[in-house]
Design an enzyme around this catalytic site. Structure first.
Site, mmCIF file in Angstrom:
data_model
loop_
_atom_site.group_PDB
_atom_site.id
_atom_site.type_symbol
_atom_site.label_atom_id
_atom_site.label_comp_id
_atom_site.label_asym_id
_atom_site.label_seq_id
_atom_site.Cartn_x
_atom_site.Cartn_y
_atom_site.Cartn_z
ATOM 1 N N GLY A 1 -2.211 0.160 -1.166
ATOM 2 C CA GLY A 1 -3.257 -0.839 -1.392
ATOM 3 C C GLY A 1 -4.136 -0.939 -0.175
ATOM 4 N N SER B 1 -1.590 -2.373 2.625
ATOM 5 C CA SER B 1 -0.269 -1.806 2.895
ATOM 6 C C SER B 1 -0.074 -0.494 2.162
ATOM 7 C CB SER B 1 0.807 -2.784 2.422
ATOM 8 O OG SER B 1 0.917 -2.745 1.014
ATOM 9 N N ASP C 1 -2.524 -13.937 -6.090
ATOM 10 C CA ASP C 1 -2.815 -12.590 -6.588
ATOM 11 C C ASP C 1 -1.812 -12.205 -7.686
ATOM 12 O OD1 ASP C 1 -4.331 -10.292 -6.703
ATOM 13 O OD2 ASP C 1 -3.388 -9.331 -4.974
#
Ligand code: ADP
Ligand code: MG
Length: 542
Positions: A67, A70, A177
């Protein structure tokens, strides 16, 4: 297809363009795969170099997620006597704010490890590299299984999601999220895990001490970094800190080129020579919505009534542009409202999209509602928008423009909309999208013409903007009649692939719960604790 095959047969083999093309495509794919494998291998080597102590414990096997903030790796380790354990190693980007990293870790250690919230085993640090080691949960790709899930599985999925949300909300954690890729699901083992507290924030009474410190600069810094990577496509190298100048550059770039589709941000030179963000004007007149094929324009501002409490706007000035589609000079001179907006556009609650400063755990419940909408309609992603106003307009097409405007008033926002769109009946909508005719309770069609391979509500006008979206490209996934759906768990799902069980008699309770999750007003939106007690889950126990 047949014609082209015929031509191919007549062509001398060596000169067949078709054959050449398919051969070329095949070798291109192979090359791509080799290239990817080499890249992963390199990344693994770099990670061992950056955090050498990992090598003493883990054998890193593969990269399973990458992502903006990370990279996640699958590793094995002999932690106890017995067989090797599978571990997920999350390597946070070295430029992450230390408080942000510590807060993510604290969420996992304090709230995690039970009730479907991912826990943590170890954490490793060397200089600015941090690696969180978690139990590995093999999981499905949501899109792959969406339309092969039985109705009972959907019920279990939602129940377990609420269990996780209840747990974190009790600790005063707002996840911010919530989306399928952050809620891992192992279908065979019926295991679930809420992951990724990288954007989490605390409620005013949060029990996670470090979340009290992440709301301001750290959050904003991450947001601007997020945008810079979405925009430029630059990847920060896995190991080695990003040169300060370069990092600074991309942040500055991001603040100028924010991904508002048709929005403009005016940046003016201040008296002291510093760059001053003046305001933004937004024009969404040309945005089209796929479902309605109508252009809807929307403008959001702080409602006059609430101005004192909800914003820092000067209340003494009367404004010229109220109820028009223009932004007047008084409004242009107002300070831009700052409110948290992290998350994925299609899952953002209306109060996030309209920058309401007082956001609560209710925003996670909205996101859970969007997931439920996908599960009931068989469409993922359901909303696909690259900016907040488009996302808001898309919500209006489902929940109604008048209703949205009314709800926004309760949290101090005034929305202007160029067209009135009615709220849709959720059952009819989901049944239509799923290919079920409500009059004759059986499947009527597998593929729905032009809508296939599109998200349900998409923005079609701005291709440039839609490329900036982080979620995978929208795909239609009709009711699956095919066997052999791909699955990442390596289990056999033949028994599921034709499973239409329950879909022809979805109870009213399902749509009642959906309605309560997609409540436009955060104050009355159902909580996770209440959702678990909803009649939809009547025979399920915690
Ligand atoms: P990011 O902040 O980059 O989104 P996440 O924590 O969401 O990081 O992890 C990215 C992906 O890595 C997840 O979507 C999931 O596929 C995988 N992943 C993360 N944690 C685990 C875990 N404990 N077990 C298995 N896979 C995981
Ligand atoms: Mg994630």
């Amino acid at each position: 297809m047949e014609a082209s095959l015929g031509i191919q047969m007549d062509e001398p083999m060596a000169f067949s363009p078709q054959r050449d093309r398919s051969q070329a495509e095949g070798s291109l794919k192979k090359n791509e795969q080799n290239f990817k494998l080499a890249g992963v291998k390199k990344d693994i080597e770099k990670l061992y170099e950056a955090v050498p102590q990992l090598g003493n414990v883990f054998k890193i096997k593969d990269k399973i997620g990458e992502g903006t903030f990370s990279s996640v790796y699958l590793a094995t380790a002999q932690l106890q006597v017995g067989p090797e354990e599978k571990i997920a190693l999350k390597h946070l980007i070295p430029t992450s704010h230390p408080v942000r990293i510590a807060a993510e870790l604290q969420c996992l250690t304090v709230a995690g490890g039970q009730d479907n919230v991912m826990g943590v085993k170890y954490c490793f640090r060397k200089n600015d590299h941090v690696v969180i080691a978690m139990p590995y949960l093999e999981h499905e790709s949501f899109l792959d299984i969406l339309n092969s899930l039985s109705f009972q599985e959907v019920r279990e999925y939602m129940f377990n999601l609420f269990k996780a949300l209840k747990r974190i909300h009790q600790f005063g954690i707002v996840h911010r999220d919530v989306k399928p890729s952050n809620f891992l699901y192992n279908r065979r083992l019926k295991k679930y895990a809420l992951v990724d507290f990288g954007l989490a924030q605390g409620t005013h009474d949060t029990k996670i001490e470090l979340l009290k410190f992440v709301q301001s600069e750290a959050q904003q810094e991450r947001c601007s970094q997020n945008k810079s990577h979405i925009i430029t496509g630059n990847k920060i190298p896995l190991s080695g800190p990003v040169p300060k100048e370069l990092d600074q550059q991309s942040i500055t770039k991001a603040s100028v080129k924010r991904p508002y589709t048709n929005a403009q941000i005016q940046i003016k030179q201040g008296k002291d020579g510093k760059l001053m963000k003046q305001s933004k004007t937004v024009d969404v007149l040309s945005r089209k919505l796929a479902t309605k094929k109508k252009a809807i324009s929307a403008k959001v501002m702080n409602s006059g009534v609430m101005r004192k409490t909800a914003s820092s706007c000067p209340t003494s000035l009367t404004c010229d542009c109220y109820a028009t589609d223009k932004v007047c000079s008084i409004c242009l001179s107002r300070r831009q409202q700052v409110a948290p907006r992290a998350g994925t556009p299609g899952f953002r609650a209306p109060e996030v999209l309209t920058k309401c400063p007082n956001q609560t755990t209710a925003i996670d419940m909205w996101s859970a509602g969007v997931i439920f909408l996908s599960l009931l309609s068989g469409r993922y992603p359901f909303y696909k928008a690259s900016d907040d106003l488009t996302a808001l307009a898309q919500i209006m097409t489902i929940r109604g423009s008048r209703e949205t405007i009314q709800a926004a008033k309760t949290f101090g926002k005034s929305i202007l909309c160029s067209k009135e769109v009615p709220a849709q009946d959720l059952r009819k909508l989901c049944e239509r999208l799923r290919g079920m005719d409500s009059n004759t309770p059986k499947l009527t069609s597998d593929i729905q013409g032009p809508a296939s391979h599109q998200p349900t509500v998409s923005e079609k006008t701005d291709h440039k903007a839609s490329r900036l979206i982080q979620t995978p490209p929208g795909q239609y996934s009709g009711n699956s009649f095919k066997k052999g759906d791909s699955n990442s768990c390596g289990c056999c799902f033949d028994e599921y692939t034709t499973n239409l069980e329950g879909w022809n008699e979805v109870p009213d309770e399902a749509y009642d719960l959906l309605d309560k999750l997609l409540d436009l007003n955060p104050a009355s939106r159902i909580t996770a604790e209440e959702a678990l007690l909803h009649p939809f889950f009547k025979d399920m126990s915690l």
